[in-house]
Write a protein that holds these residues in place. Structure first.
Motif, PDB file in Angstrom:
ATOM      1  N   ALA A 177      54.290  31.563  43.202  1.00 50.70           N
ATOM      2  CA  ALA A 177      53.603  30.900  44.480  1.00 50.70           C
ATOM      3  C   ALA A 177      52.434  31.010  44.709  1.00 50.70           C
ATOM      4  O   ALA A 177      51.850  32.303  44.511  1.00 50.70           O
ATOM      5  CB  ALA A 177      54.665  31.149  45.790  1.00 50.70           C
ATOM      6  N   PHE A 178      51.500  30.232  45.665  1.00 51.97           N
ATOM      7  CA  PHE A 178      50.009  30.458  45.888  1.00 51.97           C
ATOM      8  C   PHE A 178      50.268  31.762  46.940  1.00 51.97           C
ATOM      9  O   PHE A 178      51.137  31.626  48.038  1.00 51.97           O
ATOM     10  CB  PHE A 178      49.563  29.366  46.486  1.00 51.97           C
ATOM     11  CG  PHE A 178      48.063  29.890  47.001  1.00 51.97           C
ATOM     12  CD1 PHE A 178      47.205  30.008  46.208  1.00 51.97           C
ATOM     13  CD2 PHE A 178      48.026  29.793  48.516  1.00 51.97           C
ATOM     14  CE1 PHE A 178      45.984  30.372  46.797  1.00 51.97           C
ATOM     15  CE2 PHE A 178      46.878  30.176  48.894  1.00 51.97           C
ATOM     16  CZ  PHE A 178      45.698  30.543  47.983  1.00 51.97           C
ATOM     17  N   SER A 179      49.397  32.758  46.841  1.00 51.53           N
ATOM     18  CA  SER A 179      49.943  33.859  48.097  1.00 51.53           C
ATOM     19  C   SER A 179      48.234  34.211  48.424  1.00 51.53           C
ATOM     20  O   SER A 179      47.310  33.907  47.781  1.00 51.53           O
ATOM     21  CB  SER A 179      50.276  35.022  47.263  1.00 51.53           C
ATOM     22  OG  SER A 179      50.318  36.205  48.219  1.00 51.53           O
ATOM     23  N   ASN A 180      48.242  34.906  49.551  1.00 51.70           N
ATOM     24  CA  ASN A 180      46.816  35.188  50.135  1.00 51.70           C
ATOM     25  C   ASN A 180      46.609  36.765  49.503  1.00 51.70           C
ATOM     26  O   ASN A 180      45.696  37.359  50.111  1.00 51.70           O
ATOM     27  CB  ASN A 180      46.909  35.316  51.573  1.00 51.70           C
ATOM     28  CG  ASN A 180      47.849  36.209  52.163  1.00 51.70           C
ATOM     29  OD1 ASN A 180      48.846  36.585  51.742  1.00 51.70           O
ATOM     30  ND2 ASN A 180      47.795  36.221  53.617  1.00 51.70           N
ATOM     31  N   ARG A 181      47.367  36.919  48.509  1.00 49.85           N
ATOM     32  CA  ARG A 181      47.042  38.536  48.098  1.00 49.85           C
ATOM     33  C   ARG A 181      45.569  38.243  47.322  1.00 49.85           C
ATOM     34  O   ARG A 181      45.078  37.410  46.964  1.00 49.85           O
ATOM     35  CB  ARG A 181      47.899  38.544  46.710  1.00 49.85           C
ATOM     36  CG  ARG A 181      47.977  39.963  46.485  1.00 49.85           C
ATOM     37  CD  ARG A 181      49.098  39.997  45.202  1.00 49.85           C
ATOM     38  NE  ARG A 181      49.422  41.341  44.708  1.00 49.85           N
ATOM     39  CZ  ARG A 181      49.557  41.705  43.361  1.00 49.85           C
ATOM     40  NH1 ARG A 181      49.925  40.604  42.592  1.00 49.85           N
ATOM     41  NH2 ARG A 181      49.587  43.090  43.151  1.00 49.85           N
ATOM     42  N   SER A 182      44.903  39.434  47.354  1.00 47.73           N
ATOM     43  CA  SER A 182      43.602  39.778  47.037  1.00 47.73           C
ATOM     44  C   SER A 182      43.430  39.252  45.700  1.00 47.73           C
ATOM     45  O   SER A 182      44.053  39.683  44.867  1.00 47.73           O
ATOM     46  CB  SER A 182      43.332  41.255  46.948  1.00 47.73           C
ATOM     47  OG  SER A 182      41.954  41.382  46.431  1.00 47.73           O
ATOM     48  N   PRO A 183      42.336  38.483  45.529  1.00 50.21           N
ATOM     49  CA  PRO A 183      41.980  37.884  44.107  1.00 50.21           C
ATOM     50  C   PRO A 183      41.925  39.046  43.415  1.00 50.21           C
ATOM     51  O   PRO A 183      41.791  38.851  42.089  1.00 50.21           O
ATOM     52  CB  PRO A 183      40.750  37.075  44.533  1.00 50.21           C
ATOM     53  CG  PRO A 183      40.729  36.623  45.776  1.00 50.21           C
ATOM     54  CD  PRO A 183      41.633  37.825  46.302  1.00 50.21           C
ATOM     55  N   LEU A 184      41.246  40.194  43.712  1.00 51.46           N
ATOM     56  CA  LEU A 184      41.026  41.213  42.738  1.00 51.46           C
ATOM     57  C   LEU A 184      42.478  41.856  42.141  1.00 51.46           C
ATOM     58  O   LEU A 184      42.367  41.984  40.915  1.00 51.46           O
ATOM     59  CB  LEU A 184      40.348  42.254  43.532  1.00 51.46           C
ATOM     60  CG  LEU A 184      39.974  43.696  42.585  1.00 51.46           C
ATOM     61  CD1 LEU A 184      38.935  43.173  41.557  1.00 51.46           C
ATOM     62  CD2 LEU A 184      39.320  44.642  43.502  1.00 51.46           C
ATOM     63  N   LEU A 185      43.281  41.886  42.923  1.00 50.38           N
ATOM     64  CA  LEU A 185      44.270  42.411  42.322  1.00 50.38           C
ATOM     65  C   LEU A 185      45.117  41.139  41.608  1.00 50.38           C
ATOM     66  O   LEU A 185      46.011  41.538  40.540  1.00 50.38           O
ATOM     67  CB  LEU A 185      45.506  42.735  43.376  1.00 50.38           C
ATOM     68  CG  LEU A 185      45.006  43.778  44.340  1.00 50.38           C
ATOM     69  CD1 LEU A 185      46.067  44.098  45.480  1.00 50.38           C
ATOM     70  CD2 LEU A 185      45.298  44.976  43.595  1.00 50.38           C
ATOM     71  N   ARG A 186      45.205  39.860  41.874  1.00 50.13           N
ATOM     72  CA  ARG A 186      45.919  39.072  41.052  1.00 50.13           C
ATOM     73  C   ARG A 186      45.192  38.867  39.735  1.00 50.13           C
ATOM     74  O   ARG A 186      45.819  38.832  38.645  1.00 50.13           O
ATOM     75  CB  ARG A 186      45.704  37.700  41.722  1.00 50.13           C
ATOM     76  CG  ARG A 186      46.542  37.335  42.706  1.00 50.13           C
ATOM     77  CD  ARG A 186      46.551  36.322  43.230  1.00 50.13           C
ATOM     78  NE  ARG A 186      45.460  35.953  44.558  1.00 50.13           N
ATOM     79  CZ  ARG A 186      45.240  34.939  45.036  1.00 50.13           C
ATOM     80  NH1 ARG A 186      45.304  33.657  44.315  1.00 50.13           N
ATOM     81  NH2 ARG A 186      44.103  34.930  45.750  1.00 50.13           N
ATOM     82  N   SER A 187      43.905  38.890  39.764  1.00 53.93           N
ATOM     83  CA  SER A 187      43.210  39.008  38.448  1.00 53.93           C
ATOM     84  C   SER A 187      43.424  40.202  37.362  1.00 53.93           C
ATOM     85  O   SER A 187      43.498  40.504  36.359  1.00 53.93           O
ATOM     86  CB  SER A 187      41.743  38.738  38.614  1.00 53.93           C
ATOM     87  OG  SER A 187      40.939  39.578  39.221  1.00 53.93           O
ATOM     88  N   ALA A 188      43.453  41.396  38.394  1.00 51.66           N
ATOM     89  CA  ALA A 188      43.543  42.485  37.592  1.00 51.66           C
ATOM     90  C   ALA A 188      44.830  42.952  36.769  1.00 51.66           C
ATOM     91  O   ALA A 188      44.960  43.359  35.859  1.00 51.66           O
ATOM     92  CB  ALA A 188      43.629  44.000  38.718  1.00 51.66           C
ATOM     93  N   GLU A 189      45.958  42.359  37.346  1.00 53.64           N
ATOM     94  CA  GLU A 189      47.137  42.359  36.482  1.00 53.64           C
ATOM     95  C   GLU A 189      47.247  41.636  35.173  1.00 53.64           C
ATOM     96  O   GLU A 189      48.151  41.767  34.379  1.00 53.64           O
ATOM     97  CB  GLU A 189      48.324  41.871  37.493  1.00 53.64           C
ATOM     98  CG  GLU A 189      48.538  40.665  37.826  1.00 53.64           C
ATOM     99  CD  GLU A 189      49.497  40.383  38.965  1.00 53.64           C
ATOM    100  OE1 GLU A 189      50.087  39.366  38.964  1.00 53.64           O
ATOM    101  OE2 GLU A 189      50.108  41.359  39.493  1.00 53.64           O
ATOM    102  N   ASP A 190      46.295  40.625  35.277  1.00 57.91           N
ATOM    103  CA  ASP A 190      46.126  39.950  33.927  1.00 57.91           C
ATOM    104  C   ASP A 190      45.132  40.718  32.867  1.00 57.91           C
ATOM    105  O   ASP A 190      45.184  40.286  31.910  1.00 57.91           O
ATOM    106  CB  ASP A 190      45.796  38.316  34.239  1.00 57.91           C
ATOM    107  CG  ASP A 190      46.917  37.913  35.032  1.00 57.91           C
ATOM    108  OD1 ASP A 190      48.067  38.087  34.632  1.00 57.91           O
ATOM    109  OD2 ASP A 190      46.375  36.811  35.798  1.00 57.91           O
TER     110      ASP A 190
END
Length: 168
Positions: free
Chosen positions: A87-100
């Motif tokens: 789902a789309f989340s308002n989680r920090s884009p830094l955290l979203r990209s860091a896990e990849d």
């Protein structure tokens, strides 16, 4: 010249008057700012009350408190658990990209160091302890960020709520 600008602005106003907001569903934990959004066209992975399996279906429309799916029509009260991993989340884009990015960077660092050490410099095939520790830290950090992310929202728990926002 001013007449052209006036007609252009009036034309934009008439165009924007017909545009309406799109309805969407929000899942969130009460008292926090973290939210998960589902819009028309997104896939919803959910478990209905009284069922044992999860169902995957595409959202086609939202009504008052009803979700119209391709193969089902359900109300928000009928949903027990929602899988929010995609789902789309308002989680920090830094955290979203860091896990990849972090696991790829860790494996890449290790591969580049092995290639440099064995092929370019002609040394025997060995792991450097400093590079191995650094790449392991990058990989473990990336995977732990993914592991700690919320994957399911239990709507039977009173801490969580689901509602639909938008014009009907």
């Amino acid at each position: 010249m001013n007449l052209k600008k006036l007609f252009f602005v009036l034309g934009l106003l008439f165009c924007f008057q017909t545009v309406s907001a799109q309805a969407y569903m929000v899942l969130r934990k009460k008292g926090t700012t973290r939210r998960y959004e589902y819009r028309v066209g997104n896939y919803l992975i959910y478990k209905q009350k009284g069922e044992l399996d999860f169902f995957t279906d595409r959202i086609t429309q939202f009504a008052d408190s009803t979700i119209v799916l391709e193969n089902n029509i359900i109300t928000l009260d009928q949903i027990e658990v929602v899988n929010v991993s995609n789902a789309f989340s308002n989680r920090s884009p830094l955290l979203r990209s860091a896990e990849d990015v972090l696991p790829v960077a860790g494996y890449g660092l290790l591969a580049i160091d092995l290639f440099n050490n064995s092929v370019i410099e002609g040394n025997p095939f060995t792991f450097d302890t400093g590079t191995t520790a650094t790449s392991a830290a990058l990989v473990l950090t990336g995977y732990s960020l993914r592991w700690m992310r919320r994957k399911k929202v239990d709507l039977t728990n009173p801490k969580f709520e689901a509602f639909i926002i938008g014009s009907f």
